[in-house]
Design an enzyme around this catalytic site. Structure first.
Site: not given
Ligand code: NDP
Length: 287
Positions: A73, A94, A109, A134, A136
């Site tokens: 991406k 994306n 997204d 979050g 990410g």
């Molecule tokens: P990333 O890996 O880029 O980011 C994940 C985020 O979640 C980070 O901020 C991370 O925190 C946080 N996180 C993960 N586990 C924990 C935890 N146990 N406690 C606290 N914080 C946590 O992933 P993406 O942003 O790409 O994806 C996130 C979700 O979004 C996925 O499940 C994906 O399937 C979903 N998604 C859904 C879409 C839709 O259209 N419905 C589109 C795109 C994504 P830290 O920074 O501290 O690691």
């Protein structure tokens, strides 16, 4: 052969690694069938070192566009002729669409999230106070689009300081919205003035389906719209807890369908048959 005969299908798809379990094909092909379009969506395994060649291949084969998923991406930006302003701000693409010979990068997204908010919850993001859990890729996309849609204030809640601060700064410095960062180091209390609460973490994603973000759930109130990005399973424990508190829930399946529907329109020029696509994807997640 009559002049109407055309055996050439138009091609789109997704470049990723891994890509075998990516279900977007199911909803896009259901949409093509519904509208009688001779289009195909292909899941194409592209290793990180082969992205440049794959993008050349896309041009050479006159594909109409492509989705990008992990790990492409960000890297794909190098191979595009133009990148839409919102995607440039997020630093991630994306969806690639064509304008003649030019390849344009988009990010659907966050747009999918906004459409779910508008069409399914009848909420205009303008003037709203938002909390995003979050920081990410999903949080960046949602945060930037909400800010560009005139949300008043966005709080980014994240356990990793740098990522959270970076996103809050990106929003504050580049959009009309105000943003701040809150460290997530225990049960988070949602501020009472919050209108929209979004789980943009991966907590609750299959197979970890009983996991729930660490919140003080008593701080969720009936006036809030509570949204999850997790599409599978769509009824997450987070949304169930929010509904118990009287809040309105928006699931990640809707967002996923809408982001695909927006790409469908960018590629084909036709409005996507959203209900057909939603049904097709729901069957994958709930066989
Ligand atoms: P990333 O890996 O880029 O980011 C994940 C985020 O979640 C980070 O901020 C991370 O925190 C946080 N996180 C993960 N586990 C924990 C935890 N146990 N406690 C606290 N914080 C946590 O992933 P993406 O942003 O790409 O994806 C996130 C979700 O979004 C996925 O499940 C994906 O399937 C979903 N998604 C859904 C879409 C839709 O259209 N419905 C589109 C795109 C994504 P830290 O920074 O501290 O690691």
């Amino acid at each position: 052969m009559s002049p109407e005969v055309n055996y050439k299908a138009e091609l789109v798809g997704v470049f990723g690694h891994p890509v075998a379990e990516n279900p977007t094909i199911v909803m896009q092909e259901a949409g093509f069938r519904e509208l009688g379009l001779n289009w195909r969506y292909l899941n194409i395994e592209v290793y990180p070192q082969d992205l440049a060649a794959a993008m050349q291949g896309l041009r050479a084969m006159n594909m109409q566009g492509i989705n990008l998923t992990i790990p492409h991406k960000v890297e794909v930006l190098k191979y595009l002729d133009e990148v839409a302003g919102d995607a440039k701000l997020m630093g991630a693409v994306n969806t690639v669409r064509r304008e003649g010979d030019r390849l344009i990068g988009e990010n659907t997204d966050g747009k999918g999230f906004i459409r779910a908010l508008r069409d399914d919850a009848q909420i205009d993001p303008a003037g709203q106070r938002v909390v995003i859990l979050g920081a990410g890729g999903a949080a960046r996309a949602i945060g930037v689009e909400l800010a560009l849609a005139q949300a008043a204030h966005i709080t980014i809640v994240n356990r990793t300081v740098q990522r959270g601060q970076d996103l809050a700064t990106l929003i504050s410095e580049n959009t009309p919205a105000q943003a701040n960062f809150a460290l997530w180091d225990g049960p988070y209390a949602v501020p009472s003035e919050t209108n929209i609460l979004v789980n943009a973490t991966s907590i609750g994603l299959y197979p970890d389906i009983t996991a729930k973000p660490e919140l003080d759930y008593d701080t969720i109130t009936a006036g809030m719209v509570v949204c999850d990005v997790i599409p599978n399973p769509p009824r997450t424990p987070f949304l169930q807890a929010a509904e118990t508190r009287g809040a309105r829930a928006l699931d990640g399946l809707g967002m996923l369908v809408y982001q695909g529907a927006i790409a469908f329109k960018m590629w084909t020029g036709f409005d996507a048959p959203v209900e057909v696509m939603h049904r097709a994807l729901a069957e994958v997640f709930n066989p």
